[in-house]
Scaffold this active site. Structure first.
Site, short mmCIF file in Angstrom:
data_model
loop_
_atom_site.label_atom_id
_atom_site.label_comp_id
_atom_site.label_asym_id
_atom_site.label_seq_id
_atom_site.Cartn_x
_atom_site.Cartn_y
_atom_site.Cartn_z
N LYS A 3 23.17 60.93 88.60
CA LYS A 3 22.45 60.94 87.59
C LYS A 3 20.99 61.56 87.84
O LYS A 3 20.95 61.71 89.15
CB LYS A 3 22.19 59.56 87.02
CG LYS A 3 23.31 58.94 86.29
CD LYS A 3 23.15 57.51 85.85
CE LYS A 3 24.62 57.00 85.25
NZ LYS A 3 24.47 55.54 84.78
N TYR A 43 28.74 59.67 76.25
CA TYR A 43 28.76 58.16 76.03
C TYR A 43 28.68 57.42 74.71
O TYR A 43 27.98 56.70 74.40
CB TYR A 43 26.94 57.64 76.79
CG TYR A 43 26.74 57.64 78.07
CD1 TYR A 43 27.47 56.79 78.90
CD2 TYR A 43 25.89 58.24 78.88
CE1 TYR A 43 27.36 56.69 80.19
CE2 TYR A 43 25.73 57.97 80.21
CZ TYR A 43 26.37 57.25 80.78
OH TYR A 43 26.37 57.24 82.34
N PHE A 51 20.39 49.84 74.05
CA PHE A 51 19.94 50.63 75.10
C PHE A 51 20.37 52.01 74.99
O PHE A 51 19.82 52.84 75.85
CB PHE A 51 20.31 49.77 76.58
CG PHE A 51 21.62 49.93 76.71
CD1 PHE A 51 22.59 51.15 77.23
CD2 PHE A 51 22.47 48.78 76.73
CE1 PHE A 51 23.79 50.88 77.54
CE2 PHE A 51 23.75 48.59 76.81
CZ PHE A 51 24.56 49.81 77.36
N ARG A 79 34.76 53.69 91.36
CA ARG A 79 33.90 52.39 90.99
C ARG A 79 33.68 51.49 92.07
O ARG A 79 32.60 50.98 92.14
CB ARG A 79 34.66 51.75 89.67
CG ARG A 79 35.17 52.62 88.54
CD ARG A 79 33.88 52.83 87.59
NE ARG A 79 33.60 51.75 87.01
CZ ARG A 79 32.63 51.73 86.10
NH1 ARG A 79 31.95 52.94 85.82
NH2 ARG A 79 32.20 50.48 85.46
N THR A 85 27.45 47.82 87.59
CA THR A 85 26.60 48.54 86.46
C THR A 85 25.00 48.17 86.97
O THR A 85 24.20 48.88 87.28
CB THR A 85 26.91 48.01 85.12
OG1 THR A 85 28.24 48.68 84.76
CG2 THR A 85 25.77 48.93 84.12
N ARG A 96 25.17 51.89 94.55
CA ARG A 96 24.06 51.14 93.94
C ARG A 96 23.42 49.84 94.70
O ARG A 96 22.06 49.75 94.91
CB ARG A 96 24.53 50.43 92.64
CG ARG A 96 24.87 51.77 91.42
CD ARG A 96 25.46 51.33 90.17
NE ARG A 96 25.49 52.22 89.40
CZ ARG A 96 26.71 52.28 88.29
NH1 ARG A 96 27.42 51.10 88.49
NH2 ARG A 96 26.82 53.20 87.46
N ASN A 106 20.41 53.61 87.73
CA ASN A 106 21.45 53.11 88.65
C ASN A 106 22.19 54.37 89.14
O ASN A 106 23.36 54.20 89.53
CB ASN A 106 22.17 52.16 87.81
CG ASN A 106 23.05 52.83 86.88
OD1 ASN A 106 22.90 53.85 86.30
ND2 ASN A 106 23.88 51.83 86.04
P1 RTP Z 1 28.23 54.34 83.82
O1 RTP Z 1 28.84 54.69 82.56
O2 RTP Z 1 26.87 55.28 83.94
O3 RTP Z 1 29.09 54.71 85.13
O4 RTP Z 1 27.81 52.93 83.85
P2 RTP Z 1 28.73 51.74 83.76
O5 RTP Z 1 30.14 52.12 83.46
O6 RTP Z 1 28.80 50.89 84.87
O7 RTP Z 1 27.92 51.13 82.66
P3 RTP Z 1 28.16 50.91 81.04
O8 RTP Z 1 28.48 49.87 80.42
O9 RTP Z 1 29.13 52.13 80.53
O10 RTP Z 1 26.74 51.67 81.00
C1 RTP Z 1 26.38 52.95 81.06
C2 RTP Z 1 24.96 53.01 81.48
O11 RTP Z 1 24.11 52.59 80.70
C3 RTP Z 1 22.84 52.02 81.27
N1 RTP Z 1 22.98 50.49 80.72
N2 RTP Z 1 21.62 49.78 80.57
N3 RTP Z 1 19.80 48.04 79.63
C4 RTP Z 1 21.42 47.75 79.66
O12 RTP Z 1 21.52 46.47 79.34
C5 RTP Z 1 21.90 48.62 80.27
N4 RTP Z 1 23.44 48.54 80.06
C6 RTP Z 1 24.14 49.71 80.64
C7 RTP Z 1 23.12 52.03 82.61
O13 RTP Z 1 22.51 53.03 83.10
C8 RTP Z 1 24.85 52.29 82.76
O14 RTP Z 1 25.19 52.79 83.97
#
Ligand code: RTP
Length: 142
Positions: A3, A43, A51, A79, A85, A96, A106
């Site tokens: 990122k 996304y 968010f 992962r 996350t 991370r 992150n």
């Molecule tokens: P990524 O898709 O980026 O690999 O992350 P992830 O699967 O671990 O998490 P995901 O739930 O898909 O969320 C994507 C990205 O959104 C941001 N996020 N912010 N403020 C919040 O509650 C929140 N939750 C998620 C994070 O940058 C996350 O990696």
């Protein structure tokens, strides 16, 4: 995908190195400043989350490094390398867990399954990936 914060903090080499050392094979890589529309597509499953606007703002704040890594169980292995996350819940030894603190900074995205990886490869690398033999594979797999 590394990122914008990962690129700005000079962690591209460190992150690539961790994937390589684990035994995964790099089959596509590019530096890109993706459009808002492209990231909204990437996304799209999070579009209803509160968010989402800040996520898109973060992800369009600078170039990213998109990559495709291949190997047995690559999505789940990736992962594991990333950590949780929320970086504060990530174990030391994960990317991370070693390099960041905030969920909104992150460092890296990883596909969460083989199916989503295929969708994301189609989105980021519409011309496909490079197929080749990695000679070290015989030392990585039984
Ligand atoms: P990524 O898709 O980026 O690999 O992350 P992830 O699967 O671990 O998490 P995901 O739930 O898909 O969320 C994507 C990205 O959104 C941001 N996020 N912010 N403020 C919040 O509650 C929140 N939750 C998620 C994070 O940058 C996350 O990696």
């Amino acid at each position: 995908m590394i990122k914008p914060d990962g690129v700005q903090r000079g962690l591209v080499g460190e992150i690539i190195s961790r994937f390589e050392r684990r035994g995964l094979k790099l089959v596509a890589i590019k530096v890109e400043s993706p459009s808002k529309e492209h990231l909204e597509k990437h996304y799209s499953d999070l579009a209803s989350k509160p968010f989402f606007p800040s996520l898109i703002k973060y992800m369009t704040s600078g170039p990213v490094v998109a990559m495709v890594w291949e190997g047995r169980g690559a999505a789940s292995l990736g992962r594991q390398l990333l950590g949780q996350t929320n970086p504060t819940a990530s174990a030391p030894g994960t990317i991370r867990g070693d390099f960041c603190i905030d969920m909104g900074s992150n460092l890296i995205h990883g596909s969460d399954s083989q199916e989503s990886a295929q969708k994301e490869i189609d989105l980021w690398f519409p011309n496909g990936v490079t197929e080749y033999q990695l000679d070290s594979a015989k030392w990585v797999y039984e």
